[in-house]
Design a protein around this motif. Structure first.
Motif, mmCIF file in Angstrom:
data_model
loop_
_atom_site.group_PDB
_atom_site.id
_atom_site.type_symbol
_atom_site.label_atom_id
_atom_site.label_comp_id
_atom_site.label_asym_id
_atom_site.label_seq_id
_atom_site.Cartn_x
_atom_site.Cartn_y
_atom_site.Cartn_z
ATOM 1 N N PHE A 110 5.043 24.129 3.149
ATOM 2 C CA PHE A 110 6.113 24.641 2.293
ATOM 3 C C PHE A 110 5.496 25.581 1.270
ATOM 4 O O PHE A 110 4.601 25.209 0.529
ATOM 5 N N ARG A 111 5.969 26.821 1.247
ATOM 6 C CA ARG A 111 5.466 27.806 0.293
ATOM 7 C C ARG A 111 6.618 28.390 -0.507
ATOM 8 O O ARG A 111 7.679 28.637 0.039
ATOM 9 N N GLN A 112 6.367 28.610 -1.778
ATOM 10 C CA GLN A 112 7.360 29.238 -2.644
ATOM 11 C C GLN A 112 7.017 30.720 -2.800
ATOM 12 O O GLN A 112 5.849 31.095 -2.868
ATOM 13 N N TYR A 113 8.061 31.529 -2.874
ATOM 14 C CA TYR A 113 7.875 32.951 -3.161
ATOM 15 C C TYR A 113 8.495 33.201 -4.527
ATOM 16 O O TYR A 113 9.704 33.086 -4.702
ATOM 17 N N ASN A 114 7.659 33.498 -5.497
ATOM 18 C CA ASN A 114 8.123 33.679 -6.873
ATOM 19 C C ASN A 114 7.825 35.074 -7.400
ATOM 20 O O ASN A 114 7.434 35.247 -8.551
ATOM 21 N N LYS A 115 7.999 36.076 -6.542
ATOM 22 C CA LYS A 115 7.648 37.430 -6.958
ATOM 23 C C LYS A 115 8.811 38.411 -6.825
ATOM 24 O O LYS A 115 8.603 39.604 -6.636
ATOM 25 N N LEU A 116 10.032 37.921 -6.901
ATOM 26 C CA LEU A 116 11.170 38.825 -6.752
ATOM 27 C C LEU A 116 11.134 39.959 -7.771
ATOM 28 O O LEU A 116 11.560 41.077 -7.476
ATOM 29 N N GLU A 117 10.602 39.658 -8.948
ATOM 30 C CA GLU A 117 10.563 40.682 -9.997
ATOM 31 C C GLU A 117 9.623 41.832 -9.658
ATOM 32 O O GLU A 117 9.708 42.902 -10.251
ATOM 33 N N SER A 118 8.727 41.642 -8.699
ATOM 34 C CA SER A 118 7.794 42.711 -8.335
ATOM 35 C C SER A 118 8.404 43.728 -7.370
ATOM 36 O O SER A 118 7.839 44.797 -7.154
ATOM 37 N N LYS A 175 8.934 55.221 5.587
ATOM 38 C CA LYS A 175 8.093 54.203 6.231
ATOM 39 C C LYS A 175 6.602 54.528 6.104
ATOM 40 O O LYS A 175 5.757 53.689 6.379
ATOM 41 N N SER A 176 6.257 55.756 5.698
ATOM 42 C CA SER A 176 4.850 56.138 5.627
ATOM 43 C C SER A 176 4.104 55.381 4.531
ATOM 44 O O SER A 176 2.942 55.035 4.703
ATOM 45 N N GLU A 177 4.755 55.116 3.419
ATOM 46 C CA GLU A 177 4.112 54.407 2.325
ATOM 47 C C GLU A 177 5.066 53.374 1.734
ATOM 48 O O GLU A 177 5.553 53.542 0.622
ATOM 49 N N PRO A 178 5.328 52.300 2.461
ATOM 50 C CA PRO A 178 6.222 51.285 1.893
ATOM 51 C C PRO A 178 5.578 50.620 0.678
ATOM 52 O O PRO A 178 4.359 50.492 0.595
ATOM 53 N N HIS A 179 6.403 50.243 -0.250
ATOM 54 C CA HIS A 179 5.933 49.582 -1.474
ATOM 55 C C HIS A 179 5.225 48.279 -1.107
ATOM 56 O O HIS A 179 5.713 47.507 -0.279
ATOM 57 N N LYS A 180 4.095 48.030 -1.721
ATOM 58 C CA LYS A 180 3.283 46.843 -1.426
ATOM 59 C C LYS A 180 4.081 45.540 -1.569
ATOM 60 O O LYS A 180 3.987 44.645 -0.737
ATOM 61 N N ALA A 181 4.899 45.432 -2.605
ATOM 62 C CA ALA A 181 5.686 44.215 -2.827
ATOM 63 C C ALA A 181 6.721 44.015 -1.725
ATOM 64 O O ALA A 181 6.982 42.881 -1.318
ATOM 65 N N VAL A 182 7.293 45.104 -1.225
ATOM 66 C CA VAL A 182 8.274 45.004 -0.139
ATOM 67 C C VAL A 182 7.589 44.539 1.140
ATOM 68 O O VAL A 182 8.102 43.669 1.851
ATOM 69 N N VAL A 183 6.413 45.077 1.419
ATOM 70 C CA VAL A 183 5.644 44.667 2.601
ATOM 71 C C VAL A 183 5.326 43.175 2.522
ATOM 72 O O VAL A 183 5.511 42.438 3.485
ATOM 73 N N GLU A 184 4.877 42.718 1.362
ATOM 74 C CA GLU A 184 4.542 41.299 1.179
ATOM 75 C C GLU A 184 5.773 40.412 1.347
ATOM 76 O O GLU A 184 5.715 39.374 2.002
ATOM 77 N N TRP A 185 6.888 40.806 0.765
ATOM 78 C CA TRP A 185 8.150 40.055 0.870
ATOM 79 C C TRP A 185 8.553 39.920 2.331
ATOM 80 O O TRP A 185 8.863 38.839 2.820
ATOM 81 N N PRO A 212 22.007 36.222 -8.936
ATOM 82 C CA PRO A 212 21.313 37.129 -9.846
ATOM 83 C C PRO A 212 20.939 38.432 -9.129
ATOM 84 O O PRO A 212 20.660 38.435 -7.926
ATOM 85 N N GLY A 213 20.920 39.507 -9.878
ATOM 86 C CA GLY A 213 20.614 40.816 -9.311
ATOM 87 C C GLY A 213 19.277 40.870 -8.615
ATOM 88 O O GLY A 213 19.126 41.553 -7.592
ATOM 89 N N SER A 214 18.283 40.142 -9.118
ATOM 90 C CA SER A 214 16.953 40.179 -8.492
ATOM 91 C C SER A 214 16.984 39.598 -7.080
ATOM 92 O O SER A 214 16.293 40.107 -6.181
ATOM 93 N N LEU A 215 17.782 38.572 -6.855
ATOM 94 C CA LEU A 215 17.896 38.000 -5.510
ATOM 95 C C LEU A 215 18.644 38.958 -4.588
ATOM 96 O O LEU A 215 18.234 39.190 -3.452
ATOM 97 N N LYS A 216 19.740 39.519 -5.069
ATOM 98 C CA LYS A 216 20.485 40.477 -4.246
ATOM 99 C C LYS A 216 19.611 41.677 -3.902
ATOM 100 O O LYS A 216 19.623 42.174 -2.776
ATOM 101 N N ASN A 217 18.820 42.133 -4.848
ATOM 102 C CA ASN A 217 17.902 43.244 -4.604
ATOM 103 C C ASN A 217 16.900 42.887 -3.500
ATOM 104 O O ASN A 217 16.652 43.678 -2.587
#
Length: 156
Positions: free
Chosen positions: A11-19, A31-41, A63-68
């Motif tokens: 079980f792992r938690q992902y607590n980086k929505l703000e990134s 697609k040439s340079e996707p944001h690092k946080a998006v790739v990780e998510w 919350p907006g961060s989850l919808k984002n």
């Protein structure tokens, strides 16, 4: 919830929505340079056998961060047929029912597999948590155990 998982479940938690950057189809199209946080998510979602999303209700929605975060994976398909449990929590009597319904609708549009009994609205949440933030309410703990069973049953 981690303690409720059977032996062998990682079980792992992902607590980086703000990134995550603010979603924009123009940024997603590059697609040439996707944001690092998006790739990780996206990688975290792809590697999971099942996902649990737990959210507070905010202004009768998620919350907006989850919808984002969810907007970043609409077109990439990480939730397609992915076993998913959904939990909302609120200090009000409805337990975040509006957020829960909104979140389920969004996930179903993305073809998430939400097993029957793998959703839960937690009312009066502040009365159900101890000072350390852990669930102390017996009925809520039982409901969470049932949710975990419903979520993992298709994997057995």
């Amino acid at each position: 919830m981690e303690e409720m998982m059977p032996t062998g479940v990682d079980f792992r938690q992902y607590n980086k929505l703000e990134s995550l950057p603010h979603f924009s189809p123009d940024l997603d199209a590059d697609k040439s340079e996707p944001h690092k946080a998006v790739v990780e998510w996206r990688e975290n979602l792809r590697s999971a056998n099942a996902i649990v999303i737990c959210t507070p209700e905010y202004a009768r929605g998620v919350p907006g961060s989850l919808k984002n975060a969810l907007d970043w994976v609409v077109s990439s398909g990480e939730f397609m047929n992915k076993l998913t449990a959904v939990i909302s929590a609120s200090p009000h009597a409805e337990g975040g029912a509006s957020a829960l319904a909104s979140l389920i609708l969004t996930l179903k549009i993305m073809s998430a597999a939400i097993p029957e009994q793998a959703t839960l609205a937690v009312p009066f949440v502040s009365k159900k948590l101890g000072p350390d933030g852990r669930v102390i309410d017996v009925d809520t703990l039982s409901s969470l155990r049932n949710l975990v069973r419903a979520l993992l049953q298709p994997l057995n």
